[in-house]
Design an enzyme around this catalytic site. Structure first.
Site, PDB file in Angstrom:
ATOM      1  N   LYS A  10     -30.446 -17.627   2.711  1.00 17.77           N
ATOM      2  CA  LYS A  10     -29.950 -17.781   4.191  1.00 17.77           C
ATOM      3  C   LYS A  10     -28.903 -18.869   4.298  1.00 17.77           C
ATOM      4  CE  LYS A  10     -32.145 -17.223   8.781  1.00 17.77           C
ATOM      5  NZ  LYS A  10     -33.150 -17.147   9.530  1.00 17.77           N
ATOM      6  N   MET A  37     -49.496  19.678  -7.643  1.00 15.81           N
ATOM      7  CA  MET A  37     -49.179  19.465  -9.055  1.00 15.81           C
ATOM      8  C   MET A  37     -50.513  18.897  -9.837  1.00 15.81           C
ATOM      9  SD  MET A  37     -47.349  20.184 -11.414  1.00 15.81           S
ATOM     10  CE  MET A  37     -45.332  20.137 -11.211  1.00 15.81           C
ATOM     11  N   PHE A  87     -42.330 -18.962   4.062  1.00 20.46           N
ATOM     12  CA  PHE A  87     -42.567 -17.954   4.781  1.00 20.46           C
ATOM     13  C   PHE A  87     -41.701 -16.859   4.194  1.00 20.46           C
ATOM     14  CE2 PHE A  87     -42.094 -15.249   8.374  1.00 20.46           C
ATOM     15  CZ  PHE A  87     -43.336 -14.698   8.623  1.00 20.46           C
ATOM     16  N   GLN A  88     -42.411 -15.725   3.972  1.00 21.79           N
ATOM     17  CA  GLN A  88     -41.627 -14.563   3.478  1.00 21.79           C
ATOM     18  C   GLN A  88     -40.847 -14.782   2.274  1.00 21.79           C
ATOM     19  OE1 GLN A  88     -39.809 -12.522   6.811  1.00 21.79           O
ATOM     20  NE2 GLN A  88     -41.799 -11.332   7.233  1.00 21.79           N
ATOM     21  N   GLU A 129     -38.067  -0.066   4.242  1.00 20.64           N
ATOM     22  CA  GLU A 129     -36.990  -0.203   3.345  1.00 20.64           C
ATOM     23  C   GLU A 129     -36.899   0.662   2.326  1.00 20.64           C
ATOM     24  OE1 GLU A 129     -39.131  -2.351   4.703  1.00 20.64           O
ATOM     25  OE2 GLU A 129     -37.954  -4.007   5.598  1.00 20.64           O
TER      26      GLU A 129
HETATM   27  C1  LIG Z   1     -45.565   7.798  -5.168  1.00 18.40           C
HETATM   28  C2  LIG Z   1     -46.384   8.842  -6.225  1.00 18.40           C
HETATM   29  N1  LIG Z   1     -47.868   8.850  -6.018  1.00 18.40           N
HETATM   30  C3  LIG Z   1     -48.369   9.825  -6.964  1.00 18.40           C
HETATM   31  C4  LIG Z   1     -47.632  10.540  -7.720  1.00 18.40           C
HETATM   32  C5  LIG Z   1     -48.379  11.475  -8.620  1.00 18.40           C
HETATM   33  N2  LIG Z   1     -48.086  13.140  -8.063  1.00 18.40           N
HETATM   34  C6  LIG Z   1     -47.117  13.752  -8.585  1.00 18.40           C
HETATM   35  S1  LIG Z   1     -47.156  15.222  -8.027  1.00 18.40           S
HETATM   36  C7  LIG Z   1     -48.538  14.911  -6.826  1.00 18.40           C
HETATM   37  C8  LIG Z   1     -48.714  15.870  -5.790  1.00 18.40           C
HETATM   38  C9  LIG Z   1     -47.765  16.199  -4.861  1.00 18.40           C
HETATM   39  O1  LIG Z   1     -48.188  17.042  -3.791  1.00 18.40           O
HETATM   40  P1  LIG Z   1     -47.394  17.538  -2.752  1.00 18.40           P
HETATM   41  O2  LIG Z   1     -46.411  16.629  -2.059  1.00 18.40           O
HETATM   42  O3  LIG Z   1     -48.350  18.404  -1.783  1.00 18.40           O
HETATM   43  O4  LIG Z   1     -46.521  18.452  -3.392  1.00 18.40           O
HETATM   44  P2  LIG Z   1     -47.069  19.965  -4.093  1.00 18.40           P
HETATM   45  O5  LIG Z   1     -47.387  19.605  -5.384  1.00 18.40           O
HETATM   46  O6  LIG Z   1     -48.397  20.183  -3.613  1.00 18.40           O
HETATM   47  O7  LIG Z   1     -46.178  20.852  -4.036  1.00 18.40           O
HETATM   48  C10 LIG Z   1     -48.828  13.509  -6.929  1.00 18.40           C
HETATM   49  C11 LIG Z   1     -49.855  13.022  -6.270  1.00 18.40           C
HETATM   50  C12 LIG Z   1     -46.206  10.242  -7.513  1.00 18.40           C
HETATM   51  N3  LIG Z   1     -45.501  11.273  -8.196  1.00 18.40           N
HETATM   52  N4  LIG Z   1     -45.587   9.718  -6.854  1.00 18.40           N
END
Ligand SMILES: Cc1ncc(C[n+]2csc(CCOP(=O)(O)OP(=O)(O)O)c2C)c(N)n1
Ligand SMILES: [Mg+2]
Lengths: 588, 156
Positions: A165, A487, A115-116, A48
């Site tokens: 529903k 990042m 339920f749900q 979803e």
């Molecule tokens: C759902 C979610 N969980 C955690 C984060 C924290 N976060 C921000 S950037 C990042 C790393 C992203 O890694 P990747 O997708 O490999 O991209 P890269 O930075 O390596 O280009 C994380 C864990 C986030 N923004 N969103």
């Protein structure tokens, strides 16, 4: 007619073509009716959350076309609705109009832990623009129309309709009548004022005319009010530099001579230095997010602020305004443009200064991009994005995920097409790109769409390859694989002594994954293969996955550390990455 | 911390109170008092919220963000100089009738019931401070039970 029929009739009248969703017990009647009607194109997401991002992509990309459409996602009650939560919260942060319709257990058992059953209205209330639970078939149609009106007017946002529903199946009374054309929602507490008032306009013009170092901010509101062209004419008329927020990108051509690029945490030196030195900021359709301002008490201390914003509650929230214009950006620019009092001055000294800021990182970046490879001969993301931009002449639509690659896409793709840049800004939701790109492609089928993710984010919603396979959606998929949550790794390098806690990541064979979904795939490790691979993806009929093996030690600079001010902007790597720890991380 | 009263006119819909209280929680306030009643206009409720905040900017922001809610028709902050803030308390006292008599004239109360020789239920109306003063003067030892409505307010 019954509730489900009235629901779908209203959506049809609202010109909804696509329904993104996933079925289940509490929404089955609506799905069944949809099948009988045959009036919608149903896109089945594999989760979803994917449906919510697809709906966002459709809303955002279609906004600048002649047929704007509101993205609609459908889910069942309980777990289905809870899976929508992230996508709804994300749309709320980024002011994206969207309709989420969730099935709910029958009214007779609501609040018995049936339920749900989940309290969808309770959960969604603080993360959406409005929530509804119609309790009679006669209310359904009106609710849909009101919901669409609220979602798409003023500052856009997601609206949730939780439909029990039994109401889906309930017959409307014989005397039930509803005329969508005549319907005006009764919302005495809902105001937005598109047209600017005279006084603040006059004051704004006075400030602009006497300013020596003005700077315009192009925010999401410029895109949302379709004011890109107008803004371009405006800046050309007044000869004032413009910097973009993350969501303002692509409103005007990225390489426009008056454009300084993105501002904020990973903004360009020229944009950020200009903010520090400006005596006037003219902020158009933005909310001064902390990623844009850094430390507030050090922000733009010398500048008067003209804030044009449709959402009154954003004015004076983070940055104190000198002149507040609570109005639509397009209309405001239109009024300003037509005002004979507005003058244009060359402001040579200001431009000399700005041009000197432009030189600060220019050579380093040009060289990095040209060399294109970093440690261990691995590819640099900025080089890949730059080459993609060159091959596509900056005209394609780019949907980035969240991470370093996202900032590379924001900075190094040369956006030429209005409203061609998409992603998750306010929430920064990893995994948004692949499903959002599906919605973008459906909204703009004639344009090429690139979904660009990191290895981390791609795996958060890669199940949507199933939707791409089934619906034969032509999105070009790029994975910039650096083997890390890059990042976060960058922050660890700069601020956590290079301890890579929870960031090295073992990924599956993306080639086999692509193959399983019947999608062509190419892995790229060498610089000379970058352009041919991009060309191959372009030539490929339908979706293709390109995986680029990237250097994990690449960083995105400049960087204003979280909580820091613009004076703390780092333009160079503070220390070389610690090699041995990198190895350790990679082994882990 | 300065005490603030925020007056809001809202649609009389289910969930509105929830929405408003969620915002106040999100802004990290502890509501002092909250009263809701019908207004002169059918379908419109009148809500008075009091909370503590010294920073005027933060209060203005709460007002702005409340105003943004679709169901909120108007909101404003009422300051003490230009508005009346009043509440009502129902108090059960264990007190001699003759002692109670000495408060008469000085405080605005009405005896609702005398349950026994020295158990009285009475109603006191006035400003928060006035009611506090009355209760102080009566003395904790005499108070069996107390119910207060919280503040409702009106501009002068
Ligand atoms: C759902 C979610 N969980 C955690 C984060 C924290 N976060 C921000 S950037 C990042 C790393 C992203 O890694 P990747 O997708 O490999 O991209 P890269 O930075 O390596 O280009 C994380 C864990 C986030 N923004 N969103
Ligand atoms: Mg990565």
């Amino acid at each position: 007619m019954n509730g489900k029929q009235l629901l779908l009739k209203a959506l049809k009248e609202r010109k909804v073509r696509f329904l993104f969703g996933y079925t289940g017990g509490a929404i089955m009647p609506v799905f069944d009716e949809m099948e009988k009607m045959g009036a919608f194109e149903f896109v089945m997401a594999r989760h979803e959350q994917g449906a919510a991002f697809m709906a966002q992509g459709l809303s955002r990309a279609s906004l600048s076309t002649s047929t704007p459409q509101i993205g609609v996602c459908l889910s069942t009650s309980g777990p289905g609705a809870m899976n929508l939560v992230t996508g709804v919260a994300d749309a709320h942060m980024d002011s994206v109009p969207m309709l989420a319709i969730t099935g709910q257990v029958a009214t007779g058992v609501i609040a018995t832990d049936a339920f749900q059953e989940s309290d969808v209205v309770g959960v969604m209330m603080p993360i959406s623009k409005q929530t509804y639970m119609p309790l009679a078939a006669e209310d359904v149609e009106k609710t849909v129309h009101e919901a669409c009106y609220v979602a798409t007017t003023g500052r856009g946002g997601p609206v949730v309709i939780d439909l029990p529903k039994d109401i889906q199946n309930q017959q409307a009374g014989d005397d039930y009548r509803f005329d969508a054309k005549k319907f005006r929602p009764h919302l005495p507490g809902y105001f937005y004022t598109p047209t600017p008032e005279r006084d603040p306009i006059r004051q704004a013009i006075e400030l602009i005319n006497k300013s020596e170092r003005p700077l315009i901010f192009c925010g999401h509101g410029v895109i949302n009010s379709n004011a890109g062209d107008l803004l371009q004419r405006f800046i050309e008329k007044v000869n004032i530099p413009v910097a973009s927020t993350f969501h303002g990108i692509s409103a005007i051509p990225a390489d426009h001579p008056l454009h300084l690029g993105m501002m904020g945490m990973h903004g360009t030196v020229e944009a950020n230095r200009a903010i520090m030195e400006a005596d006037l900021l003219i902020a158009l359709g933005m909310r001064f997010d902390d990623r844009v301002t850094g430390k507030l008490d050090e922000y733009a201390q010398n500048a008067a602020v003209i804030h044009v914003e449709i959402d009154a509650s954003e004015i004076d929230k983070n940055v104190r305004t000198t002149v507040a214009i609570n109005a639509d950006v397009y209309r405001t620019l239109h009024v300003l443009m037509g005002d004979p009092m507005l003058t244009c001055t060359p402001r040579r000294r200001w431009w000399d200064k700005i041009n000197s800021f432009r030189e600060v990182m220019k050579e380093d970046l040009r060289e990095e991009i040209e060399v294109g490879i970093g440690n261990d001969n691995k590819l640099l993301m900025k080089g890949i994005v730059h080459r993609l931009s060159a091959v596509t002449k900056g005209r394609d639509l780019v949907v980035a995920d969240v991470g370093q690659h996202q900032m590379m896409c924001a900075r190094f793709y040369n956006y030429q097409t209005n409203n061609s840049w998409f992603g998750s800004g306010g929430a920064g939701t990893m995994g948004c790109s692949l499903p959002m790109a599906i919605g973008v492609k459906l909204a703009r089928p004639k344009e090429r769409v690139w979904s660009i993710s990191g290895d981390g984010g791609f795996q958060m919603n890669m199940q949507e390859l199933g939707t791409i396979m089934e619906k034969q959606i032509d999105v070009k998929i790029i994975i910039l694989n650096n083997g890390y949550l890059g990042m976060v790794r960058q922050w660890q390098t700069f601020f956590f002594d290079g301890r890579f806690a929870g960031t090295p990541m073992l990924s599956p064979d993306f080639g086999l994954i692509s193959q399983a979904y019947g999608i062509p795939y190419r892995k790229v490790e060498l610089l000379e293969d970058v352009v041919p691979a991009i060309e191959e993806a372009i030539a490929c009929k339908g979706a293709m996955v390109l995986e680029f093996i990237c250097d994990p030690s690449e960083v995105i600079l400049p960087m204003i550390p979280a909580g820091g001010g613009f004076g703390d902007m780092m333009i160079r790597h503070p220390h070389a990455p610690k090699k041995d720890q990198t190895k350790q991380g990679e082994a882990a | 911390m300065k005490r603030r009263a925020i007056l809001a006119f809202t649609l009389d819909h289910p969930g509105v109170l929830n929405k408003i209280s969620m915002l106040i929680r999100k802004k990290m306030y502890n509501v002092d008092t909250l009263t809701v009643c019908r207004s002169r206009i059918p379908g419109v409720s009148r809500m008075t919220i009091t909370l503590r905040e010294s920073d005027q900017d933060r209060v203005d922001q709460v007002v702005c963000q409340l105003e943004k809610f679709t169901e909120v028709i108007s909101v404003k902050e009422l300051d003490t100089d230009h508005s009346y803030w009043r509440e009502v308390a129902i108090v059960k006292l264990e007190i001699e009738a003759s002692v109670l008599e000495t408060f008469h004239g000085r405080y605005n109360f009405e005896i609702l019931e005398q349950k026994s020789d020295d158990i009285h239920i009475l109603q006191v109306a006035g400003s928060t401070r006035r009611i506090d003063a009355f209760l102080d003067e009566v003395g904790q030892g005499h108070i069996v039970e107390i119910a207060r409505t919280g503040v409702t307010a009106m501009e002068k």
